[in-house]
Design a protein around this motif. Structure first.
Motif, PDB file in Angstrom:
ATOM      1  N   LYS A 161       0.865  -1.179   0.000  1.00  0.00           N
ATOM      2  CA  LYS A 161       0.000   0.000   0.000  1.00  0.00           C
ATOM      3  C   LYS A 161       0.902   1.229   0.000  1.00  0.00           C
ATOM      4  CE  LYS A 161      -2.326   0.960   3.786  1.00  0.00           C
ATOM      5  NZ  LYS A 161      -3.352   1.015   4.844  1.00  0.00           N
ATOM      6  N   THR A 162       0.649   2.152  -0.924  1.00  0.00           N
ATOM      7  CA  THR A 162       1.415   3.389  -1.011  1.00  0.00           C
ATOM      8  C   THR A 162       0.567   4.535  -0.475  1.00  0.00           C
ATOM      9  OG1 THR A 162       2.518   2.546  -2.980  1.00  0.00           O
ATOM     10  CG2 THR A 162       2.692   4.897  -2.564  1.00  0.00           C
ATOM     11  N   ILE A 163       1.148   5.288   0.455  1.00  0.00           N
ATOM     12  CA  ILE A 163       0.462   6.427   1.058  1.00  0.00           C
ATOM     13  C   ILE A 163       1.266   7.685   0.731  1.00  0.00           C
ATOM     14  CG2 ILE A 163      -0.343   7.454   3.211  1.00  0.00           C
ATOM     15  CD1 ILE A 163      -0.315   4.569   4.368  1.00  0.00           C
ATOM     16  N   PHE A 164       0.612   8.673   0.142  1.00  0.00           N
ATOM     17  CA  PHE A 164       1.274   9.938  -0.170  1.00  0.00           C
ATOM     18  C   PHE A 164       0.911  10.955   0.901  1.00  0.00           C
ATOM     19  CE2 PHE A 164       0.869   7.869  -4.289  1.00  0.00           C
ATOM     20  CZ  PHE A 164       2.174   7.966  -4.758  1.00  0.00           C
ATOM     21  N   THR A 165       1.923  11.461   1.576  1.00  0.00           N
ATOM     22  CA  THR A 165       1.716  12.531   2.544  1.00  0.00           C
ATOM     23  C   THR A 165       2.253  13.821   1.942  1.00  0.00           C
ATOM     24  OG1 THR A 165       3.851  12.197   3.624  1.00  0.00           O
ATOM     25  CG2 THR A 165       1.991  10.907   4.444  1.00  0.00           C
ATOM     26  N   GLU A 166       2.053  14.926   2.626  1.00  0.00           N
ATOM     27  CA  GLU A 166       2.562  16.203   2.119  1.00  0.00           C
ATOM     28  C   GLU A 166       4.080  16.219   2.052  1.00  0.00           C
ATOM     29  OE1 GLU A 166       0.973  19.448   4.323  1.00  0.00           O
ATOM     30  OE2 GLU A 166      -1.092  18.814   4.001  1.00  0.00           O
ATOM     31  N   GLU A 167       4.723  15.466   2.936  1.00  0.00           N
ATOM     32  CA  GLU A 167       6.176  15.504   3.018  1.00  0.00           C
ATOM     33  C   GLU A 167       6.866  14.427   2.193  1.00  0.00           C
ATOM     34  OE1 GLU A 167       6.662  15.103   7.172  1.00  0.00           O
ATOM     35  OE2 GLU A 167       5.704  17.007   7.610  1.00  0.00           O
ATOM     36  N   LYS A 168       6.263  13.249   2.110  1.00  0.00           N
ATOM     37  CA  LYS A 168       6.957  12.160   1.422  1.00  0.00           C
ATOM     38  C   LYS A 168       5.984  11.058   1.025  1.00  0.00           C
ATOM     39  CE  LYS A 168       8.127   9.759   5.679  1.00  0.00           C
ATOM     40  NZ  LYS A 168       9.147   9.121   6.454  1.00  0.00           N
ATOM     41  N   LYS A 169       6.539  10.086   0.344  1.00  0.00           N
ATOM     42  CA  LYS A 169       5.780   8.914  -0.074  1.00  0.00           C
ATOM     43  C   LYS A 169       6.136   7.770   0.870  1.00  0.00           C
ATOM     44  CE  LYS A 169       6.011   5.695  -3.919  1.00  0.00           C
ATOM     45  NZ  LYS A 169       6.475   5.518  -5.288  1.00  0.00           N
ATOM     46  N   LEU A 170       5.138   7.109   1.416  1.00  0.00           N
ATOM     47  CA  LEU A 170       5.344   6.011   2.354  1.00  0.00           C
ATOM     48  C   LEU A 170       4.815   4.728   1.721  1.00  0.00           C
ATOM     49  CD1 LEU A 170       6.003   4.992   5.271  1.00  0.00           C
ATOM     50  CD2 LEU A 170       3.648   5.527   5.826  1.00  0.00           C
ATOM     51  N   VAL A 171       5.658   3.701   1.682  1.00  0.00           N
ATOM     52  CA  VAL A 171       5.250   2.414   1.144  1.00  0.00           C
ATOM     53  C   VAL A 171       5.154   1.433   2.300  1.00  0.00           C
ATOM     54  CG1 VAL A 171       5.849   0.526  -0.404  1.00  0.00           C
ATOM     55  CG2 VAL A 171       6.337   2.872  -1.074  1.00  0.00           C
ATOM     56  N   GLU A 172       3.989   0.835   2.483  1.00  0.00           N
ATOM     57  CA  GLU A 172       3.770  -0.112   3.569  1.00  0.00           C
ATOM     58  C   GLU A 172       3.547  -1.500   2.971  1.00  0.00           C
ATOM     59  OE1 GLU A 172       0.031  -0.744   6.264  1.00  0.00           O
ATOM     60  OE2 GLU A 172       1.207   0.932   7.036  1.00  0.00           O
ATOM     61  N   CYS A 173       4.431  -2.426   3.316  1.00  0.00           N
ATOM     62  CA  CYS A 173       4.302  -3.800   2.848  1.00  0.00           C
ATOM     63  C   CYS A 173       3.497  -4.592   3.867  1.00  0.00           C
ATOM     64  CB  CYS A 173       5.670  -4.448   2.678  1.00  0.00           C
ATOM     65  SG  CYS A 173       6.666  -3.688   1.404  1.00  0.00           S
TER      66      CYS A 173
END
Length: 112
Positions: A48-60
């Motif tokens: 699951k990829t989550i885009f925040t204002e500061e960065k891109k977070l990838v959660e496996c």
């Protein structure tokens, strides 16, 4: 009546190390009971990829399926860790899928 197993052993080919912890804790803050298992499972990965204002977070995340009841002495699968594909992951959700007669058909562990 005999119910069909929804997770056949023939589809469980991925080796996995499971460390289950019970819900209760001792006076020292440790789990009351723990269980270490070396099993074969059907493992499904997801990302699951989550885009925040500061960065891109990838959660496996992933889900491990097991035929039958992997922990008969535990009323629920509430926590612990698994090691799969040489990576240790935390169990976030566990389930014992039951047949109408109350027996366990299969177990499912969701990990992150």
């Amino acid at each position: 009546m005999k119910y069909p197993c929804l997770v056949p052993k023939s589809l469980c080919k991925v080796p996995i190390e499971v460390h289950l912890s019970s819900e209760g804790i001792t006076e020292d803050g440790e789990p009351e009971r723990s269980l270490d298992l070396s099993l074969l499972c059907n493992f499904q990965d997801s990302v699951k990829t989550i885009f925040t204002e500061e960065k891109k977070l990838v959660e496996c995340t992933g889900t491990a399926y097991f035929p039958g009841d992997i922990a008969e002495n535990f009323p629920s699968l509430s926590g612990g860790t698994v090691t799969v594909f040489s990576e240790e992951r935390e169990i976030v959700h566990g389930m014992k899928a039951r047949n109408p007669d109350g027996t366990v058909n299969y177990c499912k562990l969701e990990v992150k």
